[in-house]
Design a protein around this motif. Sequence first.
Motif, short mmCIF file in Angstrom:
data_model
loop_
_atom_site.label_atom_id
_atom_site.label_comp_id
_atom_site.label_asym_id
_atom_site.label_seq_id
_atom_site.Cartn_x
_atom_site.Cartn_y
_atom_site.Cartn_z
N UNK A 92 58.95 23.01 46.47
CA UNK A 92 58.43 24.33 46.18
C UNK A 92 58.97 25.34 47.17
N UNK A 93 59.14 26.59 46.75
CA UNK A 93 59.73 27.62 47.59
C UNK A 93 58.69 28.22 48.52
N UNK A 94 59.10 28.48 49.76
CA UNK A 94 58.27 29.17 50.75
C UNK A 94 58.90 30.54 50.99
N UNK A 95 58.19 31.59 50.60
CA UNK A 95 58.72 32.94 50.76
C UNK A 95 58.83 33.29 52.23
N UNK B 176 51.74 53.24 44.77
CA UNK B 176 52.74 52.72 45.68
C UNK B 176 54.07 52.72 44.95
N UNK B 177 55.16 52.92 45.70
CA UNK B 177 56.50 53.01 45.14
C UNK B 177 57.39 51.98 45.82
N UNK B 178 57.77 50.90 45.15
CA UNK B 178 58.78 50.00 45.71
C UNK B 178 60.19 50.46 45.38
N UNK B 179 61.13 50.17 46.30
CA UNK B 179 62.54 50.37 46.00
C UNK B 179 62.97 49.34 44.96
N UNK B 180 63.69 49.77 43.94
CA UNK B 180 64.15 48.83 42.93
C UNK B 180 65.07 47.77 43.53
N UNK B 181 65.99 48.18 44.39
CA UNK B 181 66.93 47.22 44.95
C UNK B 181 66.21 46.18 45.81
N UNK B 182 65.13 46.58 46.48
CA UNK B 182 64.38 45.63 47.31
C UNK B 182 63.70 44.57 46.46
N UNK B 183 63.39 44.91 45.21
CA UNK B 183 62.73 43.96 44.32
C UNK B 183 63.65 42.80 43.93
N UNK B 184 64.92 42.89 44.28
CA UNK B 184 65.83 41.76 44.07
C UNK B 184 65.50 40.61 45.02
N UNK B 185 64.80 40.92 46.13
CA UNK B 185 64.37 39.90 47.08
C UNK B 185 63.05 39.30 46.60
N UNK B 186 62.99 37.96 46.57
CA UNK B 186 61.81 37.29 46.01
C UNK B 186 60.52 37.66 46.73
N UNK B 187 60.56 37.76 48.06
CA UNK B 187 59.33 38.03 48.79
C UNK B 187 58.82 39.44 48.51
N UNK B 188 59.74 40.39 48.28
CA UNK B 188 59.34 41.76 47.95
C UNK B 188 58.78 41.82 46.54
N UNK B 189 59.46 41.15 45.62
CA UNK B 189 59.00 41.13 44.23
C UNK B 189 57.62 40.51 44.11
N UNK B 190 57.40 39.41 44.82
CA UNK B 190 56.10 38.73 44.74
C UNK B 190 54.99 39.58 45.35
N UNK C 259 66.65 25.15 52.40
CA UNK C 259 66.63 26.53 51.94
C UNK C 259 67.05 26.57 50.49
N UNK C 260 66.56 27.63 49.81
CA UNK C 260 67.00 27.84 48.43
C UNK C 260 67.80 29.13 48.38
N UNK C 261 68.29 29.51 47.19
CA UNK C 261 69.17 30.66 47.11
C UNK C 261 68.45 31.98 47.24
N UNK C 262 67.10 31.97 47.35
CA UNK C 262 66.36 33.21 47.56
C UNK C 262 66.19 33.50 49.03
N UNK C 263 66.64 32.60 49.90
CA UNK C 263 66.50 32.82 51.33
C UNK C 263 65.24 32.23 51.89
N UNK C 264 64.36 31.65 51.05
CA UNK C 264 63.14 31.04 51.53
C UNK C 264 63.36 29.57 51.79
N UNK C 265 62.46 28.96 52.56
CA UNK C 265 62.56 27.54 52.83
C UNK C 265 61.84 26.76 51.75
N UNK C 266 62.15 25.48 51.63
CA UNK C 266 61.45 24.62 50.69
C UNK C 266 60.87 23.45 51.43
N UNK C 267 59.68 23.02 51.00
CA UNK C 267 59.06 21.86 51.63
C UNK C 267 59.50 20.59 50.90
#
Length: 344
Positions: free
Chosen positions: A56-59, A286-300, A44-52
Amino acid sequence: MTDSPTGGLSRRRFLTSSGAIGALALAGCTEQSSGGDGGSGGGTDNSGGSTDGSGSSQLSGEITITGSSTVFPLATAVANEFQKQHDQVDISLSSTGSGGGFSNHFCVGNAEFNNASRPITSEEEQLCADNGIEFHEINVATDAVTVIVNPENDWVDCVTPDQLRQMWRADGASTWADVNSDWPDEPINRFGAADTSGTFDYFNEAILGEEADHTSNYEATEQDNLILQGVQQDQYGIGYFGFAYYQSNTDAVKALSIDNGDGCVEPSLETAKAGDYQPLSRPLFTYPQKSALAEDHVAEFARYFVEQSANTELVSEEIGYVPRTEEAMQEELDALNSVIDEVQ
């Protein structure tokens, strides 16, 4: 699954089914990405995703999207394509109406995104603020609100905004002959968007304005397929909804042209893009929550939605809206990245 943005459905079947269901969970319905689901050697990485094994990061994570029934088909197609690349991201979409999404879900902290077929209102902004929800606005396409009648309606092909106002205002016409004496002396049977819908709000603003209220004497629904069915089965019916749903059902109903003072203009991608279809062309958001964009999968996902807004094949050919230009898309992406940089 196929490479179609709608997951192997034809556009007609996709729009009909999405309009009827109104909600869609996309978890696990896409092909496995090349990253798999984190095999041996993964961490795992610090974004909460797994790595292979390559590092590389897996969202991974969940995203809840509520809001506009008009934006729903586009958001679903974008989410479907996104999950082909990121199969550990679970995306749940609900067609709640723009206003229903803001008031019942997004502005009370129960959704990461809310789609809207009109800009957020000051009252909704205040509700978000009261609950500590900050948001970012993204323009994802342009639509043409389409007025439809029964195919057997042979007395009208083009209407003015004033005639529409007479038909849809609270104290307006009761029969077709009330609008034009050459039209039948038969009741106007109306089918339209519920008052939680952004389509309702936009039609109200564009056609009725501040001086008139929308009639309550109509069949109100959040489901475009019910509007279609009502008009399709009633010779004296009239309704309105987003252009994409009409484009997928051109054999079922007839669309009216609009004469805004410069002659009759039919609803189409071309007339909406050129700005000629007035006053019923409108931006979609579309309107994303700003705080949710702190999560990598939401930002991507937010970045991906913006990027796909300029994808002509998906937005125009598959769904039926006017895509953003490459320049406009890049401006949206730059603004989004600035917000993401602030919160991450």
